[in-house]
Design an enzyme around this catalytic site. Structure first.
Site, PDB file in Angstrom:
ATOM      1  N   GLU A 124     -55.318  17.884  -2.001  1.00 51.50           N
ATOM      2  CA  GLU A 124     -53.941  17.457  -1.704  1.00 51.50           C
ATOM      3  C   GLU A 124     -54.013  16.383  -0.625  1.00 51.50           C
ATOM      4  OE1 GLU A 124     -50.589  17.848  -2.457  1.00 51.50           O
ATOM      5  OE2 GLU A 124     -50.297  16.573  -0.705  1.00 51.50           O
ATOM      6  N   ARG A 168     -37.474  26.006  -2.092  1.00 46.85           N
ATOM      7  CA  ARG A 168     -38.746  25.461  -2.579  1.00 46.85           C
ATOM      8  C   ARG A 168     -39.931  25.955  -1.761  1.00 46.85           C
ATOM      9  NH1 ARG A 168     -38.779  20.427  -5.550  1.00 46.85           N
ATOM     10  NH2 ARG A 168     -36.717  20.160  -6.419  1.00 46.85           N
ATOM     11  N   TYR A 214     -25.789  26.590  -4.484  1.00 49.17           N
ATOM     12  CA  TYR A 214     -26.215  27.977  -4.734  1.00 49.17           C
ATOM     13  C   TYR A 214     -26.929  28.533  -3.504  1.00 49.17           C
ATOM     14  CZ  TYR A 214     -30.455  25.403  -6.227  1.00 49.17           C
ATOM     15  OH  TYR A 214     -31.530  24.546  -6.310  1.00 49.17           O
ATOM     16  N   ASP A 220     -44.970  16.731 -13.107  1.00 47.20           N
ATOM     17  CA  ASP A 220     -44.284  15.436 -13.077  1.00 47.20           C
ATOM     18  C   ASP A 220     -45.227  14.277 -13.431  1.00 47.20           C
ATOM     19  OD1 ASP A 220     -41.857  16.532 -12.435  1.00 47.20           O
ATOM     20  OD2 ASP A 220     -41.627  15.488 -10.519  1.00 47.20           O
TER      21      ASP A 220
HETATM   22  P1  FAD Z   1     -44.967  17.124  -6.909  1.00 44.86           P
HETATM   23  O1  FAD Z   1     -44.102  18.170  -6.351  1.00 44.86           O
HETATM   24  O2  FAD Z   1     -44.562  15.711  -6.723  1.00 44.86           O
HETATM   25  O3  FAD Z   1     -46.424  17.348  -6.312  1.00 44.86           O
HETATM   26  C1  FAD Z   1     -47.399  16.353  -6.370  1.00 44.86           C
HETATM   27  C2  FAD Z   1     -48.396  16.609  -5.244  1.00 44.86           C
HETATM   28  O4  FAD Z   1     -49.498  15.720  -5.384  1.00 44.86           O
HETATM   29  C3  FAD Z   1     -47.795  16.369  -3.864  1.00 44.86           C
HETATM   30  O5  FAD Z   1     -48.090  17.453  -3.024  1.00 44.86           O
HETATM   31  C4  FAD Z   1     -48.475  15.082  -3.404  1.00 44.86           C
HETATM   32  O6  FAD Z   1     -48.625  15.005  -2.005  1.00 44.86           O
HETATM   33  C5  FAD Z   1     -49.817  15.192  -4.128  1.00 44.86           C
HETATM   34  N1  FAD Z   1     -50.456  13.886  -4.387  1.00 44.86           N
HETATM   35  C6  FAD Z   1     -49.874  12.765  -4.861  1.00 44.86           C
HETATM   36  N2  FAD Z   1     -50.776  11.787  -4.989  1.00 44.86           N
HETATM   37  C7  FAD Z   1     -51.972  12.304  -4.601  1.00 44.86           C
HETATM   38  C8  FAD Z   1     -53.286  11.776  -4.531  1.00 44.86           C
HETATM   39  N3  FAD Z   1     -53.562  10.501  -4.886  1.00 44.86           N
HETATM   40  N4  FAD Z   1     -54.290  12.575  -4.092  1.00 44.86           N
HETATM   41  C9  FAD Z   1     -54.026  13.870  -3.741  1.00 44.86           C
HETATM   42  N5  FAD Z   1     -52.802  14.420  -3.780  1.00 44.86           N
HETATM   43  C10 FAD Z   1     -51.781  13.644  -4.217  1.00 44.86           C
HETATM   44  N6  FAD Z   1     -36.940  21.363 -11.178  1.00 44.86           N
HETATM   45  C11 FAD Z   1     -36.606  22.623 -11.561  1.00 44.86           C
HETATM   46  O7  FAD Z   1     -37.351  23.256 -12.296  1.00 44.86           O
HETATM   47  N7  FAD Z   1     -35.428  23.199 -11.129  1.00 44.86           N
HETATM   48  C12 FAD Z   1     -34.555  22.539 -10.317  1.00 44.86           C
HETATM   49  O8  FAD Z   1     -33.515  23.083  -9.945  1.00 44.86           O
HETATM   50  C13 FAD Z   1     -34.887  21.200  -9.920  1.00 44.86           C
HETATM   51  N8  FAD Z   1     -34.034  20.519  -9.131  1.00 44.86           N
HETATM   52  C14 FAD Z   1     -34.353  19.256  -8.753  1.00 44.86           C
HETATM   53  C15 FAD Z   1     -33.456  18.532  -7.981  1.00 44.86           C
HETATM   54  C16 FAD Z   1     -33.743  17.238  -7.589  1.00 44.86           C
HETATM   55  C17 FAD Z   1     -32.733  16.457  -6.789  1.00 44.86           C
HETATM   56  C18 FAD Z   1     -34.992  16.646  -7.978  1.00 44.86           C
HETATM   57  C19 FAD Z   1     -35.352  15.248  -7.566  1.00 44.86           C
HETATM   58  C20 FAD Z   1     -35.886  17.360  -8.754  1.00 44.86           C
HETATM   59  C21 FAD Z   1     -35.582  18.656  -9.162  1.00 44.86           C
HETATM   60  N9  FAD Z   1     -36.476  19.391  -9.957  1.00 44.86           N
HETATM   61  C22 FAD Z   1     -36.122  20.652 -10.366  1.00 44.86           C
HETATM   62  C23 FAD Z   1     -37.761  18.823 -10.387  1.00 44.86           C
HETATM   63  C24 FAD Z   1     -38.942  19.368  -9.574  1.00 44.86           C
HETATM   64  O9  FAD Z   1     -38.697  19.177  -8.186  1.00 44.86           O
HETATM   65  C25 FAD Z   1     -40.230  18.655  -9.949  1.00 44.86           C
HETATM   66  O10 FAD Z   1     -40.329  18.539 -11.353  1.00 44.86           O
HETATM   67  C26 FAD Z   1     -41.456  19.424  -9.448  1.00 44.86           C
HETATM   68  O11 FAD Z   1     -41.369  19.644  -8.069  1.00 44.86           O
HETATM   69  C27 FAD Z   1     -42.731  18.652  -9.793  1.00 44.86           C
HETATM   70  O12 FAD Z   1     -43.843  19.328  -9.257  1.00 44.86           O
HETATM   71  P2  FAD Z   1     -45.289  18.654  -9.339  1.00 44.86           P
HETATM   72  O13 FAD Z   1     -46.205  19.617  -8.693  1.00 44.86           O
HETATM   73  O14 FAD Z   1     -45.581  18.216 -10.733  1.00 44.86           O
HETATM   74  O15 FAD Z   1     -45.174  17.307  -8.482  1.00 44.86           O
END
Ligand code: FAD
Length: 403
Positions: free
Chosen positions: A36, A111, A225, A302
């Site tokens: 990370e 979260r 909520y 994502d």
């Molecule tokens: P991220 O949370 O972006 O994690 C990526 C990680 O990778 C981070 O910790 C970052 O620091 C790390 N990283 C990045 N680049 C590098 C690198 N080069 N080297 C090492 N580490 C790196 N989803 C739901 O299911 N329910 C909801 O109610 C919901 N509400 C939302 C409301 C809003 C306003 C938004 C914007 C989103 C919402 N989402 C919701 C979507 C959800 O937040 C995301 O889809 C989810 O958090 C994605 O998780 P992730 O682990 O894929 O990515």
């Protein structure tokens, strides 16, 4: 589950998706290193809705009880008209119809509570090594290995395979797929959770009802909520900016927030001053991607399928990814075969949800006659009618045991 020879797998990214993937991969019998970039693991101070597909995934990862301890199981999802203050429609999340169909709870959580539960499970797992302060800059691969390079000058990390869970702006996706920048929707969110005891009047009543409230209005909405056992109340105010410019942050401002919400009903106007202004979040997605596997690197969360948040499914889909990947890695000796099987199970469903998230946003933000028709159609629904949403809340491979 059949045991397969252990591979050395590196997960890039310690968000909800990456931690869940590390856990699923280790539980499938592999050695995992998670890297990370941040100096400390963490999440932002806002809430998250977890539909039953997510609580099923958390159950399969062995962390549902830990997450439930701090979460709230709302009795209802309610859509209100943000202008008139009238109820449009609702879903009864405690009805027999809900329980028989989904069998797992609809949860709302902070979260950091979800992230902490996943992190604790990873820390407890002997096959997982966690490393912060590791920013991946580059990945090189051949038929047998992947070599990861880091910005901080750490030693190159060699893995049999890599799971790229590095989020919306994924560097690995950019290098492998090269499909440009994420698509900005011109919408922006202000969000955060405040102590319940800072609220009064009608807002306290809504909070006490524990319902998820969605106030839908023209090119804007407000979601509310409770989280953390009801001690905090999460609010997300979202609107479309008229001043979007691609190369600047000077759009979607607090001033525009006030303007866009000015014509809303009293309950929404009462809530607005308590919406956190600490930070604004431009809202992005991408068009669906058909190929998540690039040699020995696979995309997840994502990084694979960034979506607008209107179906509240981004994190839910990342959790589904993790479970599907864990299942594939427990069944195939070769990571290549496992990744192919994972993508086969997940790409189509995630794409459908990504596409429909955009559509649902458009429905939510209708104005004029469109909004009137929406309200008429939706108000005819029964709160126990889950037919329209069931496909979203039910994973394709659902093998749903009763709790
Ligand atoms: P991220 O949370 O972006 O994690 C990526 C990680 O990778 C981070 O910790 C970052 O620091 C790390 N990283 C990045 N680049 C590098 C690198 N080069 N080297 C090492 N580490 C790196 N989803 C739901 O299911 N329910 C909801 O109610 C919901 N509400 C939302 C409301 C809003 C306003 C938004 C914007 C989103 C919402 N989402 C919701 C979507 C959800 O937040 C995301 O889809 C989810 O958090 C994605 O998780 P992730 O682990 O894929 O990515």
């Amino acid at each position: 589950m059949p045991r397969v020879p252990a591979s050395r797998i590196v997960v890039v990214g310690g968000g909800i998706g990456g931690l869940a993937a590390a856990l699923a991969t280790a539980r499938a019998g592999h050695q995992v290193t998670l890297v990370e970039r941040a100096a400390r693991f963490g999440e932002i101070g806002a809430g998250l809705q977890l539909a039953p597909n997510a609580s099923l995934a958390l159950d399969e990862l062995g962390v549902l009880d830990a997450v439930r301890k701090h979460a709230v199981a709302p009795p209802r999802l309610v859509m209100m008209d943000a202008l008139t203050g009238d109820q449009v429609t609702s879903l009864d999340l405690r009805s027999d119809a809900y329980i028989q169909r989904f069998r797992h709870p609809y949860l709302v959580t902070h979260r950091t509570d979800l992230h902490a539960a996943l992190l604790a499970a990873c820390e407890d797992h002997p096959a997982i090594t966690l490393r912060t302060g590791h920013t991946v800059t580059r990945a090189e691969q051949d038929a047998a290995q992947v070599r990861l390079h880091f910005a901080e000058g750490h030693e190159v990390l060699v893995a049999d395979a890599v799971i790229a869970a590095d989020g919306l702006h994924s560097r690995l996706r950019q290098a492998l797929v090269g499909d440009g920048d994420p698509v900005c929707s011109r919408y922006v969110a202000f969000r955060g959770a405040l102590p319940t005891d800072r609220m009064s009047g009608r807002m306290s009543q809504h909070a006490a009802s524990e319902a998820v409230m969605v106030w839908a209005g023209p090119r804007m909405h407000l979601v509310q909520y409770p989280v953390r056992r009801g001690e905090l109340y999460n609010q997300v105010a979202v609107f479309e900016s008229d001043h979007y410019t691609p190369d600047s942050d000077d759009w979607g401002t607090e001033v525009e927030l006030e303007e866009r919400f000015a014509g809303t009903c009293q309950a929404v106007r009462d809530a607005l001053p308590l919406v956190s202004r600490e930070r604004r979040w431009p809202l992005f997605d991408r068009l669906p991607l058909s190929n998540w596997v690039h040699g020995r690197i696979v995309l997840l969360g994502d990084a694979a399928h960034p979506m607008l948040q209107y179906l509240a499914q981004g994190a839910c889909q990342a959790l589904e990814d993790a479970v599907a990947l864990g299942r594939a890695l427990s069944q195939h000796t070769d990571p290549d075969a496992a990744f192919a099987s994972y993508a086969e199970a997940r790409v189509e469903r995630a794409a459908r949800i990504q596409t429909n998230a955009r559509r649902f946003g458009e429905i939510c933000h209708l104005e004029g006659m469109g909004a009137t028709l929406r309200n008429q159609l939706l108000s005819a629904r029964s709160p126990e009618d889950f037919d329209d949403i069931a496909w979203v809340w039910t994973p394709a491979t659902a093998d749903v045991p009763a709790l």
